[in-house]
Structures are given as C-alpha cells and as structure tokens.
Design an enzyme around this catalytic site. Structure first.
Site, PDB file in Angstrom:
ATOM      1  N   CYS A 224      -7.040   9.032 -10.425  1.00  0.00           N
ATOM      2  CA  CYS A 224      -7.743  10.216 -10.504  1.00  0.00           C
ATOM      3  C   CYS A 224      -7.945  10.864  -9.156  1.00  0.00           C
ATOM      4  O   CYS A 224      -7.831  12.198  -8.957  1.00  0.00           O
ATOM      5  CB  CYS A 224      -9.135   9.877 -11.114  1.00  0.00           C
ATOM      6  SG  CYS A 224      -9.888   8.904 -10.126  1.00  0.00           S
TER       7      CYS A 224
ATOM      8  N   THR B 153      -9.417  14.447 -23.341  1.00  0.00           N
ATOM      9  CA  THR B 153     -10.178  13.676 -24.184  1.00  0.00           C
ATOM     10  C   THR B 153     -11.733  13.617 -23.993  1.00  0.00           C
ATOM     11  O   THR B 153     -12.488  13.497 -24.873  1.00  0.00           O
ATOM     12  CB  THR B 153      -9.695  12.109 -24.105  1.00  0.00           C
ATOM     13  OG1 THR B 153      -8.345  12.058 -23.938  1.00  0.00           O
ATOM     14  CG2 THR B 153     -10.054  11.169 -25.215  1.00  0.00           C
TER      15      THR B 153
ATOM     16  N   GLU C 126      -2.699  18.139 -13.526  1.00  0.00           N
ATOM     17  CA  GLU C 126      -2.791  16.660 -13.078  1.00  0.00           C
ATOM     18  C   GLU C 126      -1.492  16.064 -13.594  1.00  0.00           C
ATOM     19  O   GLU C 126      -1.587  15.636 -14.679  1.00  0.00           O
ATOM     20  CB  GLU C 126      -4.192  16.028 -13.527  1.00  0.00           C
ATOM     21  CG  GLU C 126      -4.104  14.449 -12.808  1.00  0.00           C
ATOM     22  CD  GLU C 126      -5.285  13.831 -13.540  1.00  0.00           C
ATOM     23  OE1 GLU C 126      -5.558  13.852 -14.999  1.00  0.00           O
ATOM     24  OE2 GLU C 126      -6.025  13.081 -12.892  1.00  0.00           O
TER      25      GLU C 126
ATOM     26  N   GLU D 121     -16.011  10.721 -16.256  1.00  0.00           N
ATOM     27  CA  GLU D 121     -15.395  10.716 -14.962  1.00  0.00           C
ATOM     28  C   GLU D 121     -13.875  11.178 -15.361  1.00  0.00           C
ATOM     29  O   GLU D 121     -13.363  10.132 -16.044  1.00  0.00           O
ATOM     30  CB  GLU D 121     -15.314   9.083 -14.575  1.00  0.00           C
ATOM     31  CG  GLU D 121     -16.696   8.710 -13.880  1.00  0.00           C
ATOM     32  CD  GLU D 121     -17.192   9.085 -12.483  1.00  0.00           C
ATOM     33  OE1 GLU D 121     -16.268   9.960 -11.976  1.00  0.00           O
ATOM     34  OE2 GLU D 121     -18.252   8.993 -12.134  1.00  0.00           O
TER      35      GLU D 121
ATOM     36  N   GLY E 207     -11.441   8.984 -18.083  1.00  0.00           N
ATOM     37  CA  GLY E 207     -10.297   9.422 -18.740  1.00  0.00           C
ATOM     38  C   GLY E 207      -9.975  10.775 -18.567  1.00  0.00           C
ATOM     39  O   GLY E 207     -10.557  11.405 -17.530  1.00  0.00           O
TER      40      GLY E 207
ATOM     41  N   LYS F 237     -14.256  -0.359 -24.435  1.00  0.00           N
ATOM     42  CA  LYS F 237     -13.148  -0.401 -25.143  1.00  0.00           C
ATOM     43  C   LYS F 237     -11.999  -0.030 -24.098  1.00  0.00           C
ATOM     44  O   LYS F 237     -11.952   1.244 -23.488  1.00  0.00           O
ATOM     45  CB  LYS F 237     -13.071   0.794 -26.083  1.00  0.00           C
ATOM     46  CG  LYS F 237     -11.767   0.863 -27.152  1.00  0.00           C
ATOM     47  CD  LYS F 237     -11.245   2.106 -27.564  1.00  0.00           C
ATOM     48  CE  LYS F 237     -10.626   2.854 -26.580  1.00  0.00           C
ATOM     49  NZ  LYS F 237      -9.106   2.402 -26.384  1.00  0.00           N
TER      50      LYS F 237
HETATM   51  P1  NAD Z   1      -7.068   9.333 -21.768  1.00  0.00           P
HETATM   52  O1  NAD Z   1      -8.186  10.150 -21.721  1.00  0.00           O
HETATM   53  O2  NAD Z   1      -5.857   9.085 -22.573  1.00  0.00           O
HETATM   54  O3  NAD Z   1      -7.738   7.654 -22.219  1.00  0.00           O
HETATM   55  C1  NAD Z   1      -8.871   7.284 -21.882  1.00  0.00           C
HETATM   56  C2  NAD Z   1      -9.478   6.311 -22.772  1.00  0.00           C
HETATM   57  O4  NAD Z   1     -10.172   7.336 -23.927  1.00  0.00           O
HETATM   58  C3  NAD Z   1      -8.586   5.405 -23.356  1.00  0.00           C
HETATM   59  O5  NAD Z   1      -9.400   4.083 -23.516  1.00  0.00           O
HETATM   60  C4  NAD Z   1      -8.372   6.107 -24.658  1.00  0.00           C
HETATM   61  O6  NAD Z   1      -8.027   4.846 -25.691  1.00  0.00           O
HETATM   62  C5  NAD Z   1      -9.662   6.456 -25.103  1.00  0.00           C
HETATM   63  N1  NAD Z   1      -9.614   7.716 -25.991  1.00  0.00           N
HETATM   64  C6  NAD Z   1      -8.633   8.463 -26.433  1.00  0.00           C
HETATM   65  N2  NAD Z   1      -8.918   9.397 -27.300  1.00  0.00           N
HETATM   66  C7  NAD Z   1     -10.188   8.921 -27.432  1.00  0.00           C
HETATM   67  C8  NAD Z   1     -11.076   9.546 -28.561  1.00  0.00           C
HETATM   68  N3  NAD Z   1     -10.782  10.682 -29.287  1.00  0.00           N
HETATM   69  N4  NAD Z   1     -12.151   9.345 -28.384  1.00  0.00           N
HETATM   70  C9  NAD Z   1     -12.891   8.179 -27.577  1.00  0.00           C
HETATM   71  N5  NAD Z   1     -11.824   7.696 -26.819  1.00  0.00           N
HETATM   72  C10 NAD Z   1     -10.761   8.073 -26.871  1.00  0.00           C
HETATM   73  O7  NAD Z   1      -6.826   8.775 -20.293  1.00  0.00           O
HETATM   74  P2  NAD Z   1      -5.680   8.125 -19.744  1.00  0.00           P
HETATM   75  O8  NAD Z   1      -4.481   8.471 -19.747  1.00  0.00           O
HETATM   76  O9  NAD Z   1      -6.165   6.730 -20.268  1.00  0.00           O
HETATM   77  O10 NAD Z   1      -6.324   7.910 -18.154  1.00  0.00           O
HETATM   78  C11 NAD Z   1      -5.813   8.745 -17.238  1.00  0.00           C
HETATM   79  C12 NAD Z   1      -6.990  10.002 -16.969  1.00  0.00           C
HETATM   80  O11 NAD Z   1      -8.257   9.155 -16.601  1.00  0.00           O
HETATM   81  C13 NAD Z   1      -6.585  10.810 -15.871  1.00  0.00           C
HETATM   82  O12 NAD Z   1      -6.926  12.109 -16.175  1.00  0.00           O
HETATM   83  C14 NAD Z   1      -7.398  10.277 -14.718  1.00  0.00           C
HETATM   84  O13 NAD Z   1      -7.577  11.428 -13.618  1.00  0.00           O
HETATM   85  C15 NAD Z   1      -8.664   9.941 -15.331  1.00  0.00           C
HETATM   86  N6  NAD Z   1      -9.373   8.904 -14.421  1.00  0.00           N
HETATM   87  C16 NAD Z   1     -10.507   9.330 -14.072  1.00  0.00           C
HETATM   88  C17 NAD Z   1     -11.317   8.592 -13.030  1.00  0.00           C
HETATM   89  C18 NAD Z   1     -12.529   8.931 -12.412  1.00  0.00           C
HETATM   90  O14 NAD Z   1     -13.325   8.086 -12.018  1.00  0.00           O
HETATM   91  N7  NAD Z   1     -12.864  10.243 -12.517  1.00  0.00           N
HETATM   92  C19 NAD Z   1     -10.502   7.363 -12.922  1.00  0.00           C
HETATM   93  C20 NAD Z   1      -9.624   6.786 -13.473  1.00  0.00           C
HETATM   94  C21 NAD Z   1      -9.018   7.860 -14.310  1.00  0.00           C
END
Ligand code: NAD
Length: 485
Positions: free
Chosen positions: A287, A235, A388, A253, A231, A178
């Site tokens: 991230c 979340t 962040e 992650e 993410g 997804k």
């Molecule tokens: P987010 O948590 O808002 O969303 C991530 C994903 O989760 C999206 O696909 C979203 O649709 C889905 N999602 C949202 N609510 C959900 C739920 N209740 N259940 C299941 N899935 C759900 O994050 P974002 O804003 O898309 O991304 C930014 C974040 O990702 C930042 O915190 C960043 O640091 C982190 N990130 C981490 C890494 C890593 O490798 N550690 C890499 C890239 C991004």
C-alpha cells in the site's frame, strides 16, 4: 522440488475445524504455482459460527473480567512464541506470498514487535475524570468494542494480521480474522500461537474463505461491533456500505499511489536506492509503495540513468533462494493485471525505460514473475500515473519548481504516504505539511513502527493503526455522571 502438502484447519470457538460443507481450497506457491497446502473453504454458516463463538467469549467472565495486566501477559507470551517460531513463519510466508525470505523475516519480527508493544499498553487504557458543576463526579470508562472482524489482504499476511490483532486483544475485544483466500497460512499459525499463549476459547477465531462469501457475511453480521478492513479501496467501499446498515464501526486501511519528491540538494545515491527499494520490495505489492517519483530537472538525467542501471542488475527469482532480490507477484491474476497496466502505459504515451515483461529465464516460466519496470514521461491523466498498480511498476516525472512537484504529487485520489528527499530543512517541513497524505518520510522510505500511527488521507482510508491512538478505535467511551448532592 516436490513439496509436502500441508492440510490446515480453521479455528472456531477454540476447536480446529474443517469447513461445514467439507470443501477445501488449494494454496499455491507463486514462484511455481505448485499446490503447497489446503485450507477449509469456509461457508457463511462457518462465518456465523465464528461470530457466535467470539460473542460468547466476549461475554464470558473468563475474558470480560480478566485483569488487564493478565491480557498483557498473554500478549507478551504470544510475542515470545512468534519469535520462537519465526523461522517456520517466515518460510511459510515466503512460500505462500512469494516475497524474499529476508523480507518475510522482517515481517515476522515486525509482528512480534506489534504484540510486544500492545502487551505493554493493555493495562494502561484509561478513562478520565471531567470537571463539571459542583456536587457531581463525572468520569469516562474505556470499554472494548466487542466482537471485531479483521479482514486482511495478501501482501503482508502476518504483519497486517498482527497489526490489528494486537490492539484488539490488548483492549479486551474478541476477534474473528479472515485472511486473504490466497495467503491464509501464517494467520492460521498465528491463531494456533494465540491459543498456546493462553487466549481463552473463542477469543481468537480464524476463518478461511472467500471475500465474496465469508468476508461479505462477516462485515454484515449484526453481532459484529467493529470491522478492521485492510485492502483495496474498491472492496473497502463495499464493506463500508454493508457496515452502514448495522451502524458498525469501521477502520479502513486502503490503497496508495505514493509520491517521492527528489530535490537537487538530496543525498542522491541514498535517494536512488530508496526509490528502487520503495517500489521493488515485495514486487511492488505494498500500500505504501513509492510508485511515483518526481525528480528535479537539474539532476534528472543522471538520477534516472543510475536508477535504471541498478534496477537492471536486480536478481529476480523464488523468494526462498538467498540470492533473490525480488520475488514473484502473489497470483497469476495479479501478474496479468500488472502486465495489462504496462500495455496501457505504453499505449498512453509513457516511455518504457526498463522491464515490462515476464522475465526470459525459463526457470521462472511457471511462476508469476514480472520484471521490475520503469516508465518516464508519466502524467496524472494516464492509468499508470493514477491507478494503484500494486506491482513492480515505477512512474517517473520531471519537475521544475516545488509548487509544481507538490501539485502533481497531490493530483491523486489516494493519500497514504510520501517521501521527500532534500538537505534543506525548510523545504522538507514545508513540503511535508503540503502533501495530502497520512504519513511522510524525509530522507528515508518507508518508516513505520508499531508505536507510530499509520493511516490514509482521502481514498486511502479512515482512522489509524499502530500507536496509542489505535486504541481509540478498539475501545468505546462511556460517560458516567454521579450526583453527589
Ligand atoms: P482486496 O480488497 O481484494 O481484499 C482484501 C480482503 O478483503 C481479502 O481478505 C478479501 O477476501 C476480502 N474481501 C473481498 N471482498 C470482500 C467483501 N465483499 N466483503 C468483505 N471482505 C471482502 O485487497 P487485496 O488485493 O487483498 O490487497 C491489496 C490492497 O490492499 C491494495 O489496494 C493495498 O494498497 C491495500 N493495502 C492497504 C494497506 C494499508 O495499511 N493501507 C496495507 C496493505 C494493503
């Protein structure tokens, strides 16, 4: 410029489908907020159908009994297809996410390299024989988890989709991916290429929909055996709660508030460039962004002056333009959040050295642009120093002693990555061991290859992606004991 609207479908059980309720979502170009594509707005039922398809595919002899070397060959073919289509994929990524074309090309190349690396490992996932008391044979089998759900964020859509898809397939799992609701386009293309490469029907499914409906369903579905969530930590915690109810494996992650520590004996011009690129690449939406810089007092003034000058000279614009050095942030809401943090920082007493606004250029009015922004005199108690921000905002703090720098660097709930700048080996390795982070780069920033483990300490995550170690997560271990008496 008017753009040809593209209509995408999603991939479920080998079929290209619309959403079961017929609804679609508009996908925007963040450099001007024009609609560039429509994708199905999947429902819970669509998510369930995708899990069902993945479960059926997992138990089908075609996949379950496939020679692991053949799985490797499919991944090799996929590597080639990603490379052949790299121009289209990179263009799509830039139009959808906003980053510069040069960055998107790098991300696509990284994705291809991830498939290449795990292609080579598919037939090297081995169990072991274990010495036990006599007249017994004891061994382990490494088996795939089963159906894995991959929840992908919007900042590195193709690279992060590939990062988990490659090991999942190498280990023999079947996948429901997804992508983020705002950047689903390259993940859909990846589904198409995976099918072309020869993955049987239902082995790779891509559902496009919201996190709150589709994501939430996928992570609480009882037929899911593993979740790979990339993410935000907020979340991530909800996903872990949902997964706990079914005792589903999770790989997390999450976010970061990553420090650079610059010592006086560093190669200063190199450090200035890396600190700048480490926060303004992808408009700070990484991230691993080096969002905090701790600079030794003896070099502080010159370092900061030069950094601000170089930042002020950056060209901001649409990612598709050759001259652009920094694109927009990925959505209007992200732009509002980042500008909100700038306001907080000013009110909390940090000193704004550069940026902090939407750019004045009227050409950029319709896009989600934010100037590259630098604050100094930031402390760990301030929001700009602890949250962040996930945008182009750097916090700078002066330090006197190594102990003080390490203490401030560790003063965060996150623990993803850190950068150390020094020509003294002892300082470098000493500080590397004292930083509470999952990865450290010394005299460069950031360094991640498909073959090197990447993961967070503290609230930045659980487990590792990349490298042979990643396969530990994508497999489970069965112990077999044979009585030979
Ligand atoms: P987010 O948590 O808002 O969303 C991530 C994903 O989760 C999206 O696909 C979203 O649709 C889905 N999602 C949202 N609510 C959900 C739920 N209740 N259940 C299941 N899935 C759900 O994050 P974002 O804003 O898309 O991304 C930014 C974040 O990702 C930042 O915190 C960043 O640091 C982190 N990130 C981490 C890494 C890593 O490798 N550690 C890499 C890239 C991004």
């Amino acid at each position: 410029m008017t753009v040809q609207l593209q209509r995408f479908k999603m991939l479920v059980g080998g079929e290209w489908k619309d959403s079961s309720n017929g609804l679609a979502s508009s996908i925007l170009d963040p450099s001007n907020n024009q609609v560039i594509a429509e994708v199905p707005r999947a429902t819970k039922q669509d998510a369930r159908a995708a899990v069902d398809a993945a479960k059926t595919a997992f138990h089908s002899p075609e996949w379950r009994d496939m020679d692991s070397a053949k799985r490797g060959r499919i991944l090799t073919k996929l590597t080639g297809l990603v490379r052949e289509n790299s121009d289209e994929l990179a263009r799509l990524e830039t139009m959808n996410e906003g980053k510069t074309l040069r960055e998107s090309k790098g991300d696509v190349a990284w994705a291809a390299r991830a498939f290449e690396y795990f292609a080579g490992l598919a037939d090297k996932i081995e169990g072991e024989t274990i010495p036990v008391p006599p007249r017994r044979l004891n061994y382990t089998l490494k088996e795939p988890l089963g159906v894995t759900v991959h929840i992908v964020p919007w900042n590195y859509p193709i690279a992060l989709a590939a990062r988990s898809l490659a090991p999942a397939l190498a280990a023999g799992n079947t996948v429901v991916m997804k992508p983020s609701e705002i950047t689903p386009l390259t993940a859909i293309k990846l589904g198409e290429l995976a099918a072309k490469a020869g993955t049987p029907k239902g082995v790779v499914n891509v559902v496009t929909g919201s996190g709150s409906e589709v994501g939430a369903h996928l992570v609480s579905d009882k037929d899911v055996d593993g979740i790979i969530f990339t993410g935000s930590d907020e979340t991530g915690k909800q996903v872990m709660e949902a997964a706990a109810r079914n005792v589903t494996h999770v790989l997390m992650e999450l976010g970061g508030k990553n420090p650079h520590i610059v010592f006086p004996d560093a190669d200063i011009p190199k450090a200035i460039k890396a600190v700048k690129d480490g926060i303004f690449t992808n408009a700070g939406q990484m991230c691993w962004a080096g969002s905090r810089a701790f600079i030794h007092e003896s070099i502080y003034e010159g370092f900061v002056r030069e950094l601000v000058d170089k930042t002020a000279a950056m060209r901001i614009g649409p990612g598709l333009e050759d001259s652009t050095e920094m694109g927009p942030v990925a959505s209007k809401s992200r732009q509002d959040i980042v500008l909100g943090y700038v306001k907080d920082g000013t009110e909390e007493g940090a000193k704004l050295l550069h940026g902090g606004k939407k750019p004045k250029d009227p050409r950029l009015d319709k896009g989600n642009f934010v100037e590259p922004t630098i604050f100094e005199n930031v402390t760990g108690e301030m929001k700009v120093g602890s949250d962040e921000i996930f945008g182009p905002v750097l916090s700078i703090t002066k330090f006197k002693t190594t102990d003080e720098a390490v203490t401030m660097a560790n003063e965060t709930d996150y623990g993803l990555y850190g950068g150390i700048w020094t020509s003294n080996l002892k300082t470098a390795h000493d500080v590397a061991s004292r930083l509470e982070v999952g990865g450290v780069a010394i005299n460069e920033y950031l360094v991640t290859f498909p073959q090197t483990p990447f993961g967070g300490y503290k609230d930045s995550g659980i487990g590792h992606e990349n490298g042979i170690r990643a396969l530990e997560y994508y497999t489970r271990t069965k112990n077999v004991s044979v009585n030979l008496g």
